[in-house]
Enzyme design. Structure first.
Site, PDB file in Angstrom:
ATOM      1  N   ARG A 190     -28.172 -30.209 -62.366  1.00  0.00           N
ATOM      2  CA  ARG A 190     -27.329 -29.194 -62.929  1.00  0.00           C
ATOM      3  C   ARG A 190     -27.167 -28.597 -64.570  1.00  0.00           C
ATOM      4  NH1 ARG A 190     -22.560 -33.613 -62.109  1.00  0.00           N
ATOM      5  NH2 ARG A 190     -24.019 -34.571 -62.213  1.00  0.00           N
ATOM      6  N   LYS A 231     -13.811 -41.093 -74.330  1.00  0.00           N
ATOM      7  CA  LYS A 231     -14.760 -40.553 -72.903  1.00  0.00           C
ATOM      8  C   LYS A 231     -15.834 -39.520 -73.919  1.00  0.00           C
ATOM      9  CE  LYS A 231     -18.131 -39.813 -70.285  1.00  0.00           C
ATOM     10  NZ  LYS A 231     -19.256 -40.472 -69.686  1.00  0.00           N
ATOM     11  N   ASN A 268     -19.204 -38.058 -76.233  1.00  0.00           N
ATOM     12  CA  ASN A 268     -20.419 -37.737 -75.484  1.00  0.00           C
ATOM     13  C   ASN A 268     -20.173 -35.966 -76.476  1.00  0.00           C
ATOM     14  OD1 ASN A 268     -21.113 -38.090 -72.696  1.00  0.00           O
ATOM     15  ND2 ASN A 268     -20.205 -37.263 -70.858  1.00  0.00           N
ATOM     16  N   ALA A 322     -35.253 -33.121 -81.502  1.00  0.00           N
ATOM     17  CA  ALA A 322     -35.172 -31.225 -81.377  1.00  0.00           C
ATOM     18  C   ALA A 322     -36.027 -31.004 -79.880  1.00  0.00           C
ATOM     19  CB  ALA A 322     -35.511 -31.182 -82.265  1.00  0.00           C
ATOM     20  N   CYS A 372     -23.119 -33.622 -67.637  1.00  0.00           N
ATOM     21  CA  CYS A 372     -21.540 -33.359 -68.330  1.00  0.00           C
ATOM     22  C   CYS A 372     -21.367 -33.313 -70.015  1.00  0.00           C
ATOM     23  CB  CYS A 372     -21.975 -35.000 -68.604  1.00  0.00           C
ATOM     24  SG  CYS A 372     -22.141 -36.004 -66.644  1.00  0.00           S
ATOM     25  N   GLU A 405     -27.786 -41.008 -66.536  1.00  0.00           N
ATOM     26  CA  GLU A 405     -28.636 -40.593 -64.871  1.00  0.00           C
ATOM     27  C   GLU A 405     -29.930 -41.419 -66.246  1.00  0.00           C
ATOM     28  OE1 GLU A 405     -28.417 -36.868 -63.474  1.00  0.00           O
ATOM     29  OE2 GLU A 405     -26.000 -36.654 -63.991  1.00  0.00           O
TER      30      GLU A 405
HETATM   31  C1  UGA Z   1     -24.650 -38.310 -70.560  1.00  0.00           C
HETATM   32  C2  UGA Z   1     -24.329 -39.644 -71.535  1.00  0.00           C
HETATM   33  O1  UGA Z   1     -25.730 -39.978 -72.176  1.00  0.00           O
HETATM   34  C3  UGA Z   1     -23.672 -41.002 -71.428  1.00  0.00           C
HETATM   35  O2  UGA Z   1     -23.111 -41.932 -72.164  1.00  0.00           O
HETATM   36  C4  UGA Z   1     -22.872 -40.088 -70.612  1.00  0.00           C
HETATM   37  O3  UGA Z   1     -21.550 -41.049 -69.926  1.00  0.00           O
HETATM   38  C5  UGA Z   1     -22.983 -39.124 -69.822  1.00  0.00           C
HETATM   39  O4  UGA Z   1     -22.859 -38.010 -69.406  1.00  0.00           O
HETATM   40  C6  UGA Z   1     -20.927 -38.702 -68.506  1.00  0.00           C
HETATM   41  O5  UGA Z   1     -21.203 -38.405 -69.175  1.00  0.00           O
HETATM   42  O6  UGA Z   1     -21.537 -39.649 -67.265  1.00  0.00           O
HETATM   43  P1  UGA Z   1     -26.889 -38.584 -69.295  1.00  0.00           P
HETATM   44  O7  UGA Z   1     -25.691 -37.318 -68.617  1.00  0.00           O
HETATM   45  O8  UGA Z   1     -27.240 -38.892 -68.027  1.00  0.00           O
HETATM   46  O9  UGA Z   1     -25.755 -39.078 -69.951  1.00  0.00           O
HETATM   47  O10 UGA Z   1     -27.809 -37.321 -69.920  1.00  0.00           O
HETATM   48  P2  UGA Z   1     -28.469 -37.853 -71.428  1.00  0.00           P
HETATM   49  O11 UGA Z   1     -29.454 -38.873 -71.566  1.00  0.00           O
HETATM   50  O12 UGA Z   1     -27.211 -38.192 -72.269  1.00  0.00           O
HETATM   51  O13 UGA Z   1     -29.075 -36.432 -71.652  1.00  0.00           O
HETATM   52  C7  UGA Z   1     -28.016 -35.299 -71.667  1.00  0.00           C
HETATM   53  C8  UGA Z   1     -28.730 -34.685 -72.539  1.00  0.00           C
HETATM   54  O14 UGA Z   1     -29.627 -33.989 -74.119  1.00  0.00           O
HETATM   55  C9  UGA Z   1     -30.136 -34.325 -71.591  1.00  0.00           C
HETATM   56  O15 UGA Z   1     -30.068 -32.559 -70.945  1.00  0.00           O
HETATM   57  C10 UGA Z   1     -31.458 -34.371 -72.482  1.00  0.00           C
HETATM   58  O16 UGA Z   1     -32.928 -33.907 -72.471  1.00  0.00           O
HETATM   59  C11 UGA Z   1     -31.165 -33.937 -73.921  1.00  0.00           C
HETATM   60  N1  UGA Z   1     -31.581 -34.098 -75.561  1.00  0.00           N
HETATM   61  C12 UGA Z   1     -31.122 -36.254 -74.958  1.00  0.00           C
HETATM   62  C13 UGA Z   1     -32.172 -33.664 -75.997  1.00  0.00           C
HETATM   63  O17 UGA Z   1     -31.999 -32.464 -76.176  1.00  0.00           O
HETATM   64  N2  UGA Z   1     -32.301 -35.301 -77.222  1.00  0.00           N
HETATM   65  C14 UGA Z   1     -31.584 -36.149 -77.485  1.00  0.00           C
HETATM   66  O18 UGA Z   1     -32.157 -36.168 -78.726  1.00  0.00           O
HETATM   67  C15 UGA Z   1     -31.477 -36.549 -76.397  1.00  0.00           C
END
Ligand code: UGA
Length: 441
Positions: free
Chosen positions: A337, A211, A215, A259, A267, A150
């Protein structure tokens, strides 16, 4: 090519618009009439940079259309299935009811030779179960998982870093119609593949697992660094320096070692739970038993942020004014969400704090989920008079665009909790603020 996309939520709406931008003729189908009306008017039902432009271009070109009538999908060479697979209300497994009803709805419009390409995230074994149902019409099923993030959904869809296609077969060899279906999808994605993305054709089970494994790995990486943050908290170490240092090792890499208050969204949380639930069903629960720890570490970090606010306010937040910067689960999104940010805000409210939440994009969604909180769209207005400030979604306007000097002109107190480790502690302390980070001294 003529394509249909069944389900116009996050995944489907972006996929439909992106496929039209690649030159295909696309119809997006959804049972939600309001959503279809918005999309057909060129308006995105959610915040996604680049999507409104893509919708307008697609609609203006005549290559993109939206409909609530599945009969409009008739004649498409490929029907993408992009419906949601949320967590079941009474457990951790995935709720496949939308996938099953989308297939039922699609069956009457399928013709021999059509390809149905599942994009939804499903438990391993789903494609194997659905393939004969699809085959009864003469069409073929493939599984083509989506990896878009996203906030970057348009770019990730048009220029993916890999395309994975699971096809029917046995003993590791694809069936003839599986090979044919994979070739058709290769044509659909020809423009993306020309950019160098690898095209991986495999069996159903591998494609479904790719997939959830991706994740699960990302979630594990985040919880790993958050576990290190917990250790840093009792040793006086700094987890951000630790992450920088280990991240220089190319085998580890610095990305997803941020962190903070952890991961949320539609997701990662539900996917690791569904994966663990499916592994239990398969008699291999112990293989991914660590995902439970990953989940628990993640949830504990929200409590840690709440604890830091309490500590910063002398042991209690009761009756204190706390401004929460962010509601979305991450920046560049209006998605709340399973948002750690909103959870922290709600917990503080539950403890008697007078909570004001601001966010550049997610206030409307947040209000629907947590109506008990006060929302103020204007950042500075939201900050005025606060006893403590908590940064929980690292939007640029909070991380880079807010100086300690400016904040000091707005707030009553001088306490800042950095739930995303996005601020420079030295600068904030030099300006007279009590700074608390996550896993930092
Ligand atoms: C995630 C995956 O990154 C995508 O590759 C996947 O397609 C998608 O889920 C899905 O299954 O549809 P997304 O949910 O958009 O994508 O979000 P991310 O960018 O992965 O971030 C997820 C969460 O991790 C966020 O709350 C973010 O703040 C947190 N995060 C991310 C951290 O706490 N630390 C980090 O270093 C990186």
């Amino acid at each position: 090519m003529k394509l249909s996309v069944i389900g116009c939520g996050y995944l489907g709406a972006v996929h439909a618009a992106a496929m039209a931008s690649l030159g295909h003729e696309v119809v997006g189908i959804d049972i939600d009439a309001d959503r279809i009306a918005m999309l057909a008017a060129g308006r995105a039902p959610f915040f996604e940079p680049g999507l409104p432009e893509l919708l307008s271009e697609g609609l203006a070109s005549g290559r993109l259309a939206f409909s609530t009538d599945v009969r409009d999908a008739r004649g498409a060479a490929v029907h993408f299935l992009a419906v949601g697979t949320p967590q079941q209300a009474d457990g951790h497994a995935a709720d496949l009811s939308h996938v099953d009803s989308a297939i039922d709805m699609l069956l009457p419009v399928l013709s021999a030779g059509d390809v149905v390409a599942g994009k939804s995230t499903v438990p391993v074994g789903t494609a194997e179960r659905l393939a004969p149902i699809v085959a009864s019409t003469g069409a073929s099923l493939v599984w083509n998982p989506e990896f878009l993030r996203e906030g970057w959904a348009v770019k990730d869809t048009i220029s993916p870093d890999r395309i994975v296609v699971g096809v029917a077969g046995s003993d590791g060899a694809p069936a003839a119609d599986g090979t044919r279906a994979a070739d058709i999808l290769r044509d659909v994605y020809a423009a993306s593949l020309a950019g160098g993305a690898p095209y991986i054709v495999t069996d159903f089970a591998t494609s479904e697992l790719v997939k959830v494994a991706a994740n699960a790995f990302l979630a594990t990486k985040i919880s790993f660094i958050n576990a290190m943050a917990e250790i840093a908290e009792v040793t006086g170490a700094d987890v951000t320096t630790l992450a920088d240092a280990i991240g220089h090792d190319v085998r580890i890499g610095r990305r997803f070692l941020g962190a903070g208050i952890g991961f949320g969204g539609g997701c990662l949380p539900k996917d690791i739970r569904a994966f663990a639930a499916r592994a239990e069903e398969l008699g291999r629960g112990e293989s991914v038993g660590f995902l439970r720890e990953v989940d628990e570490i993640n949830m504990r970090r929200r409590d840690r942020a709440v604890y830091l606010v309490k500590a910063g306010l002398g042991g209690s937040v009761y009756g204190k004014r706390v401004t929460v910067l962010g509601a979305a689960f991450k920046p560049h999104s209006d998605d709340v969400r399973d948002s750690p940010a909103l959870d922290v805000a709600a917990q503080l409210h539950g403890l008697g704090a007078i909570v004001t939440v601001t966010d550049p994009a997610a206030i409307d969604n947040a209000r629907r989920v947590s109506p008990q909180l006060t929302y103020v769209a204007d950042r500075d207005e939201a900050l005025r008079g606060a006893d403590a400030v908590v940064l929980v979604t690292e939007w640029d306007e909070y991380r880079r665009g807010l100086s300690p000097e400016h904040l000091a002109t707005l707030t009553e107190g001088r306490v800042i909790i950095d739930g995303r480790n996005g601020l420079d502690p030295a600068a904030w302390r030099a300006a007279g603020f009590e700074y608390h980070g996550m896993g930092r001294p």
